[in-house]
Design a protein around this motif. Structure first.
Motif, PDB file in Angstrom:
ATOM      1  N   SER A 230      32.598  35.828  45.778  1.00 33.36           N
ATOM      2  CA  SER A 230      33.710  35.523  44.868  1.00 33.36           C
ATOM      3  C   SER A 230      34.904  36.432  45.141  1.00 33.36           C
ATOM      4  O   SER A 230      36.056  35.980  45.112  1.00 33.36           O
TER       5      SER A 230
ATOM      6  N   ARG B 139      36.812  35.231  48.166  1.00 36.22           N
ATOM      7  CA  ARG B 139      37.624  34.039  47.882  1.00 36.22           C
ATOM      8  C   ARG B 139      38.886  34.399  47.117  1.00 36.22           C
ATOM      9  O   ARG B 139      39.966  33.874  47.396  1.00 36.22           O
TER      10      ARG B 139
ATOM     11  N   ASP C 243      33.576  22.908  50.734  1.00 34.58           N
ATOM     12  CA  ASP C 243      33.409  24.193  51.402  1.00 34.58           C
ATOM     13  C   ASP C 243      34.365  25.219  50.795  1.00 34.58           C
ATOM     14  O   ASP C 243      34.775  25.110  49.638  1.00 34.58           O
ATOM     15  N   GLU C 244      34.774  26.216  51.553  1.00 37.54           N
ATOM     16  CA  GLU C 244      35.596  27.297  51.023  1.00 37.54           C
ATOM     17  C   GLU C 244      37.050  26.890  50.772  1.00 37.54           C
ATOM     18  O   GLU C 244      37.728  27.484  49.922  1.00 37.54           O
TER      19      GLU C 244
ATOM     20  N   LYS D 180      38.368  26.025  47.098  1.00 41.70           N
ATOM     21  CA  LYS D 180      38.282  27.181  46.196  1.00 41.70           C
ATOM     22  C   LYS D 180      39.412  28.160  46.472  1.00 41.70           C
ATOM     23  O   LYS D 180      40.082  28.665  45.546  1.00 41.70           O
TER      24      LYS D 180
ATOM     25  N   GLU E 191      34.213  27.746  41.197  1.00 43.97           N
ATOM     26  CA  GLU E 191      32.815  27.978  41.557  1.00 43.97           C
ATOM     27  C   GLU E 191      31.856  27.311  40.582  1.00 43.97           C
ATOM     28  O   GLU E 191      30.730  26.976  40.961  1.00 43.97           O
TER      29      GLU E 191
ATOM     30  N   SER F 158      32.182  23.190  41.691  1.00 43.49           N
ATOM     31  CA  SER F 158      31.714  22.757  43.024  1.00 43.49           C
ATOM     32  C   SER F 158      31.437  23.975  43.892  1.00 43.49           C
ATOM     33  O   SER F 158      32.305  24.438  44.625  1.00 43.49           O
ATOM     34  N   SER F 159      30.218  24.496  43.811  1.00 43.31           N
ATOM     35  CA  SER F 159      29.863  25.622  44.658  1.00 43.31           C
ATOM     36  C   SER F 159      28.362  25.837  44.608  1.00 43.31           C
ATOM     37  O   SER F 159      27.704  25.523  43.615  1.00 43.31           O
TER      38      SER F 159
ATOM     39  N   TYR G  96      28.629  29.963  40.579  1.00 47.55           N
ATOM     40  CA  TYR G  96      27.382  29.224  40.817  1.00 47.55           C
ATOM     41  C   TYR G  96      26.227  29.871  40.064  1.00 47.55           C
ATOM     42  O   TYR G  96      25.371  29.173  39.497  1.00 47.55           O
TER      43      TYR G  96
END
Length: 282
Positions: A86, A89, A144-145, A148, A221, A224-225, A231
């Protein structure tokens, strides 16, 4: 009352003494420990409510259970791994959004054409809730990344842009004129006049952007993670683990407060030349 001296015009003096502010070094500061009174009281009341049964454990875990869960997820590696992901990101999204917002804010603030080209679309886009773009980002970029990081970048961009733009536009025109008369070129004007004048507003935007960055990554997160703190919280929700949910939320809060404290320290150092900032703990 009025007093007249021989050979001098009459002057009127205010009968009330002039109030002088105490030196900045003598300002009373609130002890740091007093700021912890209300948070500690909340935790104590929370624990008492859980112990007496007023607060059901399946609705909200007690502080002791939260501490135990924090130890468990730390030992298992789930919390350190999610925290690292996290944080990465947020840093990536903050750098992208901050850089774009800074460039656009300076350009629109300094240039008339920049303001006409950049400001209207930015003002239109900022009224849209950027968190509502999560479904579109997933559709466009997958899970994917990329979505985010872009969601964090978009949330960071607007406060940085608005405050930098306002700071640049708010520089005293008299100072700019004085710099031109003194022979400063454009680069020197930017360095010695525009940047110091816009810095307070830009740092305010930085503090706002950091808060929005953490809010954005929580939503991204959670929706969708399969990694990260969000998550972990979403997975705990599936199993009704309110203790793990609270652990994740507390970690987010601590990260937000920590980054805000860093910016406040930077603000005190960078704006030490301002009498209203030096010596305060705002």
């Amino acid at each position: 009352m009025s007093t007249t001296f021989p050979g001098a015009p009459a002057r009127t003096y205010d009968s009330e003494p002039t109030r002088t502010d105490p030196p900045s070094g003598r300002r009373r500061r609130t002890p740091t420990w007093q700021r912890w009174i209300s948070p500690i009281a909340i935790v104590v009341v929370w624990q008492l409510a859980s112990t007496t049964g007023l607060l059901a454990e399946d609705e909200l875990a007690s502080p002791w259970r939260v501490v135990t869960a924090a130890v468990d997820v730390t030992r298992s590696g789930e919390l350190p791994e999610g925290l690292a992901i996290s944080l990465g990101r947020v840093v990536a999204g903050f750098l992208i959004g901050g850089l774009v917002g800074l460039v656009l804010g300076v350009w629109s603030g300094l240039s008339r054409w920049g303001g006409l080209i950049v400001d209207p679309p930015v003002q239109m886009l900022r009224t849209m809730p950027h968190l509502a773009l999560v479904p579109l980002f997933i559709l466009w970029f997958g899970v994917d990344e990329t979505p985010k990081i872009l969601l964090v970048a978009l949330g960071v961009l607007f406060p940085i842009y608005l405050n930098v733009h306002a700071g640049v536009r708010g520089v005293d025109p008299k100072l700019l004129e004085m710099a031109r008369v003194s022979g400063f070129d454009r680069r020197e004007i930017l360095r010695h006049v525009v940047v110091p004048g816009a810095l307070p507003s830009a740092l305010t935007g930085l503090r706002l952007a950091l808060g929005i960055a953490w809010l954005s990554i929580v939503v991204a997160e959670t929706v969708s993670s399969d990694t990260g703190l969000g998550y972990m919280i979403n997975n705990a929700r599936e199993f009704l683990r309110t203790d793990v949910i609270v652990v994740g939320l507390v970690v987010y809060a601590v990260l937000g407060l920590g980054t805000d404290a860093l910016v406040r320290a930077l603000e005190r150092r960078a704006l030490r030349w301002r009498p209203t900032i030096a010596g305060t703990d705002s």
